[in-house]
Design an enzyme around this catalytic site. Structure first.
Site, PDB file in Angstrom:
ATOM      1  N   LYS A  81      -0.552  11.663   5.927  1.00 25.15           N
ATOM      2  CA  LYS A  81      -0.188  10.339   6.602  1.00 25.15           C
ATOM      3  C   LYS A  81       0.381   9.193   6.190  1.00 25.15           C
ATOM      4  O   LYS A  81       1.334   9.001   6.467  1.00 25.15           O
ATOM      5  CB  LYS A  81      -1.186  10.449   7.257  1.00 25.15           C
ATOM      6  CG  LYS A  81      -1.777   9.116   8.725  1.00 25.15           C
ATOM      7  CD  LYS A  81      -1.775   7.814   8.144  1.00 25.15           C
ATOM      8  CE  LYS A  81      -3.154   7.837   7.141  1.00 25.15           C
ATOM      9  NZ  LYS A  81      -3.779   6.495   6.668  1.00 25.15           N
ATOM     10  N   LYS A 122       0.574  -1.122  -0.064  1.00 26.98           N
ATOM     11  CA  LYS A 122      -0.435   0.323  -0.297  1.00 26.98           C
ATOM     12  C   LYS A 122       0.772   1.079  -0.283  1.00 26.98           C
ATOM     13  O   LYS A 122       0.548   2.621  -0.515  1.00 26.98           O
ATOM     14  CB  LYS A 122      -1.080   0.150   1.224  1.00 26.98           C
ATOM     15  CG  LYS A 122      -1.453   1.297   1.259  1.00 26.98           C
ATOM     16  CD  LYS A 122      -3.088   1.152   0.278  1.00 26.98           C
ATOM     17  CE  LYS A 122      -3.380   3.102   0.357  1.00 26.98           C
ATOM     18  NZ  LYS A 122      -4.600   3.204   0.074  1.00 26.98           N
TER      19      LYS A 122
HETATM   20  P1  NAP Z   1     -12.281   8.653   7.067  1.00 22.22           P
HETATM   21  O1  NAP Z   1     -13.479   9.655   6.478  1.00 22.22           O
HETATM   22  O2  NAP Z   1     -11.593   9.497   8.121  1.00 22.22           O
HETATM   23  O3  NAP Z   1     -13.363   7.237   8.794  1.00 22.22           O
HETATM   24  C1  NAP Z   1     -11.964   6.514   9.394  1.00 22.22           C
HETATM   25  C2  NAP Z   1     -13.174   6.100  10.422  1.00 22.22           C
HETATM   26  O4  NAP Z   1     -12.372   5.374  10.894  1.00 22.22           O
HETATM   27  C3  NAP Z   1     -14.210   7.483  11.175  1.00 22.22           C
HETATM   28  O5  NAP Z   1     -15.410   6.858  11.579  1.00 22.22           O
HETATM   29  C4  NAP Z   1     -13.714   7.666  12.098  1.00 22.22           C
HETATM   30  O6  NAP Z   1     -14.503   7.895  13.345  1.00 22.22           O
HETATM   31  C5  NAP Z   1     -12.840   6.520  12.633  1.00 22.22           C
HETATM   32  N1  NAP Z   1     -11.789   6.453  13.974  1.00 22.22           N
HETATM   33  C6  NAP Z   1     -10.600   7.317  13.606  1.00 22.22           C
HETATM   34  N2  NAP Z   1      -9.780   6.985  14.657  1.00 22.22           N
HETATM   35  C7  NAP Z   1     -10.295   6.263  15.497  1.00 22.22           C
HETATM   36  C8  NAP Z   1     -10.548   5.240  16.687  1.00 22.22           C
HETATM   37  N3  NAP Z   1      -9.031   5.806  17.394  1.00 22.22           N
HETATM   38  N4  NAP Z   1     -11.577   5.039  17.063  1.00 22.22           N
HETATM   39  C9  NAP Z   1     -12.838   4.328  16.692  1.00 22.22           C
HETATM   40  N5  NAP Z   1     -13.014   4.858  15.162  1.00 22.22           N
HETATM   41  C10 NAP Z   1     -12.107   5.966  15.165  1.00 22.22           C
HETATM   42  O7  NAP Z   1     -11.498   8.337   6.621  1.00 22.22           O
HETATM   43  P2  NAP Z   1     -12.220   6.924   5.361  1.00 22.22           P
HETATM   44  O8  NAP Z   1     -11.151   7.767   4.067  1.00 22.22           O
HETATM   45  O9  NAP Z   1     -12.266   5.994   5.835  1.00 22.22           O
HETATM   46  O10 NAP Z   1     -10.306   6.006   5.086  1.00 22.22           O
HETATM   47  C11 NAP Z   1      -9.579   5.428   6.568  1.00 22.22           C
HETATM   48  C12 NAP Z   1      -8.363   3.681   6.584  1.00 22.22           C
HETATM   49  O11 NAP Z   1      -8.663   3.489   4.540  1.00 22.22           O
HETATM   50  C13 NAP Z   1      -7.313   5.078   6.829  1.00 22.22           C
HETATM   51  O12 NAP Z   1      -6.755   4.536   6.852  1.00 22.22           O
HETATM   52  C14 NAP Z   1      -7.167   5.935   4.836  1.00 22.22           C
HETATM   53  O13 NAP Z   1      -5.422   5.763   4.824  1.00 22.22           O
HETATM   54  C15 NAP Z   1      -7.398   4.862   3.860  1.00 22.22           C
HETATM   55  N6  NAP Z   1      -7.876   4.761   2.379  1.00 22.22           N
HETATM   56  C16 NAP Z   1      -8.595   5.384   2.492  1.00 22.22           C
HETATM   57  C17 NAP Z   1      -9.188   5.663   1.241  1.00 22.22           C
HETATM   58  C18 NAP Z   1     -10.086   6.929  -0.005  1.00 22.22           C
HETATM   59  O14 NAP Z   1     -10.171   7.217  -0.469  1.00 22.22           O
HETATM   60  N7  NAP Z   1     -10.959   7.569   1.212  1.00 22.22           N
HETATM   61  C19 NAP Z   1      -8.588   4.788   0.090  1.00 22.22           C
HETATM   62  C20 NAP Z   1      -8.103   4.076   0.846  1.00 22.22           C
HETATM   63  C21 NAP Z   1      -7.334   3.935   1.976  1.00 22.22           C
HETATM   64  P3  NAP Z   1     -15.256   9.150  13.206  1.00 22.22           P
HETATM   65  O15 NAP Z   1     -16.348   9.184  12.891  1.00 22.22           O
HETATM   66  O16 NAP Z   1     -15.731   9.378  15.356  1.00 22.22           O
HETATM   67  O17 NAP Z   1     -13.986  10.491  13.273  1.00 22.22           O
END
Ligand code: NAP
Length: 291
Positions: free
Chosen positions: A240, A172
């Protein structure tokens, strides 16, 4: 006996991935830090839980998709975390993008409780998560991979077992280098066209069919042309990911000049208050430098 599944982290990616597991008919226990994020899952028939511990106490295979390394640490090792509820024979599948070294540490802690771990970060963005077309890069024991494979296919298409614990996260990190450096190239090319008085949209059309064509030119190039930086993939998450890459490169004594430059441009966006924009906003840094 049917396998019970769990899902922790219901953000941009986690919510549609968990919904796809439900659509495939799997029994599902979920935890979202903000209770309202669990509503769409409850409506789809999943059981809402009060903690990751409660999810682990009910499910045989628990998926995690939260933001960063300290978040996965909290979800697995923290108070009310998965480790406190996990049963021997269970598998924790971390689909977040985090540090490979930390991943190996979490796998070792779970092993002490008789539980297995896979790192299974994804690529393909929100669209891939919704359409169940994600690329999934997996690290961990082949036996655990075989066990979880039927659930991966409900969320993704290109599913590759890369190697042992951490290997999925290394793959990744490689993915994020290619994406970031390509966004830089597309941003420079479209700015070059504009500064020359040539329509950048026409240039993008012309480039799409040749060697310069790519998914990034298609998707991120369009976002740049439309000045539409609604995420997508947030600047703060891309920053990040490149920190993970640069930390590892530092440890290895490895020069990654292209990735280092992209990391600096993401730092600049963070400083400018653009953390929540899509990382196609790198074009804004390129534009600012040239007026
Ligand atoms: P996001 O929309 O910011 O969602 C992150 C989720 O994790 C939120 O619901 C957050 O809760 C929860 N969270 C964060 N810290 C936490 C903790 N300590 N305890 C419990 N829940 C926690 O981010 P995302 O885009 O879905 O990304 C998630 C992961 O996938 C990341 O590692 C990112 O790098 C990876 N990713 C993302 C994409 C993309 O296009 N978005 C693509 C590939 C990979 P809250 O709602 O309370 O904040």
């Amino acid at each position: 006996m049917t396998t019970k599944l769990g899902f922790v982290g219901l953000g941009i990616m986690g919510r549609p991935m968990a919904l796809n597991l439900r659509k495939a008919g799997h029994a599902l226990w979920v935890y979202g830090r903000r209770p309202e994020t669990m509503k769409p899952l409850s409506e789809a028939g999943a059981t809402a839980c009060a903690s990751p511990k409660e999810v682990a106490a009910n499910a045989d295979v628990v998926f995690v998709c939260v933001s960063d390394t300290p978040d996965v640490e909290q979800v697995i090792l923290g108070d009310g975390g998965l480790l406190q509820g996990v049963r021997p024979g269970s598998v924790v599948v971390d689909m977040s993008t985090i540090s490979p070294a930390a991943t190996r540490r979490f796998a070792a802690e779970l092993k002490k409780r008789g539980a297995d771990m896979l790192d299974a970060p994804v690529s393909g963005g929100e669209v891939g998560a919704i359409n169940a077309t994600l690329s999934i890069m997996v690290g961990g024991r082949p036996e655990a991979f075989a066990r979880v494979q039927p659930y991966f296919v409900a969320m993704g298409k290109n599913i590759v077992h890369v190697g042992d614990h951490g290997a999925g996260q290394v793959a990744k990190a490689c993915n994020q280098v290619v994406v970031a450096v390509t966004i830089e190239a597309v941003a420079e090319a479209l700015t070059f066209a504009r500064k020359n008085g040539v329509d950048p949209a026409k240039v993008r059309d012309a480039l799409m069919g040749g060697f310069a064509g790519s998914k990034i030119l298609e998707v991120h190039g369009k976002r740049m042309l439309d000045n539409d930086f609604k995420p997508g993939f947030k600047v703060k998450l891309h920053q990040k990911d490149l920190k993970i890459v640069m930390d590892d490169a530092h440890k290895l004594g490895l020069a990654l000049p292209g990735a280092a430059l992209a990391a600096q441009h993401l730092n600049a966006l963070m400083g400018a208050g653009d953390a929540e924009l899509d990382s196609a906003a790198i074009v804004k840094v390129i534009e600012r430098m040239s007026g």
